[in-house]
Scaffold this motif. Sequence first.
Motif, PDB file in Angstrom:
ATOM      1  N   ARG A  33       0.812  -1.207   0.000  1.00 49.78           N
ATOM      2  CA  ARG A  33       0.000   0.000   0.000  1.00 49.78           C
ATOM      3  C   ARG A  33       0.852   1.268   0.000  1.00 49.78           C
ATOM      4  O   ARG A  33       0.464   2.272  -0.600  1.00 49.78           O
ATOM      5  CB  ARG A  33      -0.932   0.012   1.222  1.00 49.78           C
ATOM      6  CG  ARG A  33      -1.934  -1.134   1.193  1.00 49.78           C
ATOM      7  CD  ARG A  33      -2.746  -1.190   2.484  1.00 49.78           C
ATOM      8  NE  ARG A  33      -3.655  -0.078   2.609  1.00 49.78           N
ATOM      9  CZ  ARG A  33      -4.858  -0.030   2.043  1.00 49.78           C
ATOM     10  NH1 ARG A  33      -5.294  -1.044   1.306  1.00 49.78           N
ATOM     11  NH2 ARG A  33      -5.649   1.012   2.209  1.00 49.78           N
ATOM     12  N   SER A  61      -3.004  -2.435  -4.854  1.00 51.55           N
ATOM     13  CA  SER A  61      -3.484  -1.873  -3.586  1.00 51.55           C
ATOM     14  C   SER A  61      -2.719  -0.626  -3.168  1.00 51.55           C
ATOM     15  O   SER A  61      -2.911  -0.131  -2.050  1.00 51.55           O
ATOM     16  CB  SER A  61      -3.379  -2.928  -2.480  1.00 51.55           C
ATOM     17  OG  SER A  61      -4.168  -4.058  -2.762  1.00 51.55           O
ATOM     18  N   LEU A  81      -1.520   2.913  -2.284  1.00 54.31           N
ATOM     19  CA  LEU A  81      -2.088   4.204  -1.942  1.00 54.31           C
ATOM     20  C   LEU A  81      -1.116   5.331  -2.270  1.00 54.31           C
ATOM     21  O   LEU A  81      -1.503   6.325  -2.880  1.00 54.31           O
ATOM     22  CB  LEU A  81      -2.444   4.260  -0.447  1.00 54.31           C
ATOM     23  CG  LEU A  81      -3.676   3.487   0.016  1.00 54.31           C
ATOM     24  CD1 LEU A  81      -3.772   3.527   1.541  1.00 54.31           C
ATOM     25  CD2 LEU A  81      -4.923   4.088  -0.601  1.00 54.31           C
TER      26      LEU A  81
END
Length: 599
Positions: free
Chosen positions: A88, A110, A112
């Motif tokens: 992430r 995934s 971010l």
Amino acid sequence: MESQLSLPHGRSLAATLWLLHSITAIALVACSMSNALGAHGNETDRLALLEFKDNIIVDPLGVLSSWNSSHHFCHWIPLEVGHLSRLRLLYLDNNSLSGPIPPSLSSCSSLLNISLHYNKLQGGQANDLDFLCSLTNATILNLLVIANNNFGGEVPKCIGNLSITLDLLALGQNALSGTLPSSIGNIINLQVLSVSANNFSGSIPPEIGNLKKMKQLYLTDNVFTGEVPHTLGNLSMLTHLSMGNNNLLGTIPSSLGKCQSLLALDLAHNKLAGAIPPEIMSLPPLSIGVDFSMNNLTGELPVEIGNLKHLSALDQSGNKLSGKIPSSLGSCMSLEYLYMGDNMFAGPIPSTLSSLRGIRELNLSHNRLSGQIPDFLEDLDLTSLDLSFNNFQGNLPTGGVLANTSATSVLGNEKLCGGLPEYRLPKCKSTGTSTNGRTTIAVKVLNLDRHGASKSFIKECEALRNIRHRNLVKVLTACSGTDYQGNDFKALVYEFMINGSLDEWLHPQVRTSPERETLLEPNILSCDYKLFRAEQNSGSQVMTRGTTNGNSISMFMFDTRPAKNDPCETPHWFFFDSIESENKKVSAQALLTWWEPLC
């Protein structure tokens, strides 16, 4: 026996991912520390990492396959990062990473945040940023920072397919070129966009106006052309707009006045023309700074500048702005830096600038400002003052920043006098200031060494007492006595003329305003006309004739030829002070305001 680190086949995927994270962290920390320790640290860390690898018995993902003696250990970043499907946060800032971005990064759906700035990453081809197309799989991506690397080539159009959740995109300080794709307007939740310090060209896409949540937009140091998009006025949440150092043309759009949250505006070093929109000067939030410098802007500085009461810095130097400095500028009481040099501003420095108690640097150089340098500059906490190459005149104050000749420049003001010796200005004629209301006066001290000067002083006093004329400077008082050395002293105290003397109007300097038009025959060598007021818009013509008598005062008969009927036919008497000519005869012609004859 040394213990062996192993990963049984039955170990979970989570443990494998943890190991990959740990190994990457170890490599990066070792690389960073070795850069600080030098060559010895490099070798020690390399051997330590190789020993660490030797103790890993099972490496099912081939994470350590690139760890060998043929590659510098600072480049031992696993290419298999793409196996981290649950990754992430990827932060690899401030290292010496080089080479391309692994294409396997596309599998990290995934992600971010991706932050890779301050490295040496590059692909060496025209499609260095094609990996951005693979990041379209990262549907929850919030932050993408690849600034301060060596990426080249063009930005692919697929950048518009990045997740609409993206709120920060930083591509600055690379070697990117080509145009900025209009598809960037599709990333509708973008709040920060930086593409500064690249080689982008072409027009700024108006589709940026679709990014309604944009707060910070940095486009500086490129070669953008065309006009500033009017659609930027749609960005009501914009706080920082920086577009300096480009080749932008046209005018500054008044629509920027709709950016009601704007704190900082930079349009410097472009080719913008026209007037400064008053709508921009009516944005009270502007506080960090406004920079219009080095353009082709014309017209006057809008009086609305007074609305910027919290503005810290204003730079409009290097334009063609004209007119007077608006007195409303004094309302910008938070100003610390004010640069207005290299324009065509005229008139005096407004007294309202005395309200700028926090001003640190003031540059008004290379304009057409006139009048006296105000005393209030002594009271301001200035560290730098540049008033050079204007038309200032009169006595130069000596206090405050003016006492620091290395921090102050008054070069190119030919009518200045006094000041500290370091300025190398001529001495001023005697002037004084009364203690009652600080009224400036002019004092004429007679040279009593000249034959007959004392008698001339008496005659002059009698004549000035009996003559009525509005063009004569008012005599406040006369002084007759001795000085501190016991020598005779005689002087006349006049009302001080802030607009100059008749001498300056009859003998205009090269830089004098063209509206001062006079005629004077060249056989007069030197005249002191300070007894006469100089007024514009004359309505009569005055002819003079007479001879000098060698003393302080010479009497001439004036034959008036007014624009209207003269109620008196007799000539009128006037006084000129110390007129000298080669043949002791004077013939002058000047335009003066109609005056009431002494009938």
